[in-house]
Design a protein around this motif. Sequence first.
Motif, PDB file in Angstrom:
ATOM      1  N   LEU A   6      56.603 -16.314 -63.326  1.00 20.90           N
ATOM      2  CA  LEU A   6      56.917 -17.485 -62.523  1.00 20.90           C
ATOM      3  C   LEU A   6      56.868 -18.702 -63.433  1.00 20.90           C
ATOM      4  CD1 LEU A   6      56.215 -15.405 -60.332  1.00 20.90           C
ATOM      5  CD2 LEU A   6      55.175 -17.239 -59.045  1.00 20.90           C
ATOM      6  N   CYS A   8      57.208 -22.913 -63.690  1.00 23.97           N
ATOM      7  CA  CYS A   8      57.221 -24.183 -62.957  1.00 23.97           C
ATOM      8  C   CYS A   8      57.089 -25.329 -63.962  1.00 23.97           C
ATOM      9  CB  CYS A   8      56.131 -24.220 -61.900  1.00 23.97           C
ATOM     10  SG  CYS A   8      54.465 -24.226 -62.534  1.00 23.97           S
ATOM     11  N   THR A  14      51.932 -22.944 -59.403  1.00 29.13           N
ATOM     12  CA  THR A  14      52.232 -21.598 -58.917  1.00 29.13           C
ATOM     13  C   THR A  14      51.012 -20.681 -58.918  1.00 29.13           C
ATOM     14  OG1 THR A  14      52.960 -21.002 -61.129  1.00 29.13           O
ATOM     15  CG2 THR A  14      54.662 -21.632 -59.563  1.00 29.13           C
ATOM     16  N   LEU A  17      50.323 -19.186 -55.560  1.00 30.06           N
ATOM     17  CA  LEU A  17      51.384 -18.236 -55.223  1.00 30.06           C
ATOM     18  C   LEU A  17      51.183 -16.926 -55.983  1.00 30.06           C
ATOM     19  CD1 LEU A  17      53.987 -17.645 -53.698  1.00 30.06           C
ATOM     20  CD2 LEU A  17      55.242 -18.737 -55.560  1.00 30.06           C
ATOM     21  N   GLY A  55      60.223 -22.093 -60.090  1.00 35.93           N
ATOM     22  CA  GLY A  55      59.811 -22.930 -58.973  1.00 35.93           C
ATOM     23  C   GLY A  55      60.941 -23.884 -58.636  1.00 35.93           C
ATOM     24  N   ARG A  59      64.454 -25.986 -60.816  1.00 40.08           N
ATOM     25  CA  ARG A  59      65.718 -25.273 -60.591  1.00 40.08           C
ATOM     26  C   ARG A  59      66.836 -25.777 -61.507  1.00 40.08           C
ATOM     27  NH1 ARG A  59      65.997 -25.474 -55.008  1.00 40.08           N
ATOM     28  NH2 ARG A  59      67.637 -23.923 -55.156  1.00 40.08           N
ATOM     29  N   ILE A  77      62.996 -19.598 -56.808  1.00 41.90           N
ATOM     30  CA  ILE A  77      62.218 -19.197 -55.639  1.00 41.90           C
ATOM     31  C   ILE A  77      62.686 -20.013 -54.435  1.00 41.90           C
ATOM     32  CG2 ILE A  77      59.904 -19.102 -54.616  1.00 41.90           C
ATOM     33  CD1 ILE A  77      58.815 -18.933 -57.520  1.00 41.90           C
ATOM     34  N   SER A  81      59.675 -20.439 -49.009  1.00 42.22           N
ATOM     35  CA  SER A  81      58.656 -19.476 -49.443  1.00 42.22           C
ATOM     36  C   SER A  81      57.687 -20.119 -50.430  1.00 42.22           C
ATOM     37  CB  SER A  81      59.309 -18.252 -50.089  1.00 42.22           C
ATOM     38  OG  SER A  81      60.088 -17.550 -49.147  1.00 42.22           O
ATOM     39  N   TYR A  82      58.220 -20.950 -51.312  1.00 42.99           N
ATOM     40  CA  TYR A  82      57.379 -21.636 -52.293  1.00 42.99           C
ATOM     41  C   TYR A  82      56.472 -22.649 -51.595  1.00 42.99           C
ATOM     42  CZ  TYR A  82      56.010 -23.881 -56.662  1.00 42.99           C
ATOM     43  OH  TYR A  82      55.298 -24.362 -57.724  1.00 42.99           O
ATOM     44  N   MET A  85      53.757 -21.047 -49.797  1.00 43.79           N
ATOM     45  CA  MET A  85      53.026 -20.119 -50.669  1.00 43.79           C
ATOM     46  C   MET A  85      53.058 -18.699 -50.105  1.00 43.79           C
ATOM     47  SD  MET A  85      51.893 -21.590 -53.425  1.00 43.79           S
ATOM     48  CE  MET A  85      52.923 -23.017 -53.762  1.00 43.79           C
ATOM     49  N   VAL A  90      57.993 -13.784 -51.811  1.00 40.28           N
ATOM     50  CA  VAL A  90      58.375 -13.988 -53.213  1.00 40.28           C
ATOM     51  C   VAL A  90      58.265 -12.678 -53.990  1.00 40.28           C
ATOM     52  CG1 VAL A  90      57.884 -15.261 -55.339  1.00 40.28           C
ATOM     53  CG2 VAL A  90      57.771 -16.437 -53.132  1.00 40.28           C
TER      54      VAL A  90
END
Length: 99
Positions: A6, A8, A14, A17, A55, A59, A77, A81-82, A85, A90
Amino acid sequence: MKKIVLVCAAGMSTSLLVSRMKKHAEVMKEDVEIIALPVSEAGSVASEADVILLGPQVRYQKSQVESIAGDIPVEVIDMRSYGTMNGEAVLETALQLIK
């Protein structure tokens, strides 16, 4: 073992998450390694990953990460959902991308 990365902005947002994804992986009996790191470090682990998830806040760097990742799937993600969490959603997305 499947490796999920993941990415970010700073690698910290994150962490919650990641822990929720790991809990769901235990329930599913999935053998996964899940790590979170800042986008600036994505290149250092890209070749070892099975999937890279970005994240929503990074993007805009998807094409940059894709160029580093080669054939490894890279996806942003889902914002909902992000934001909630939702580790289950995910993780499910990551596993689908690996297949």
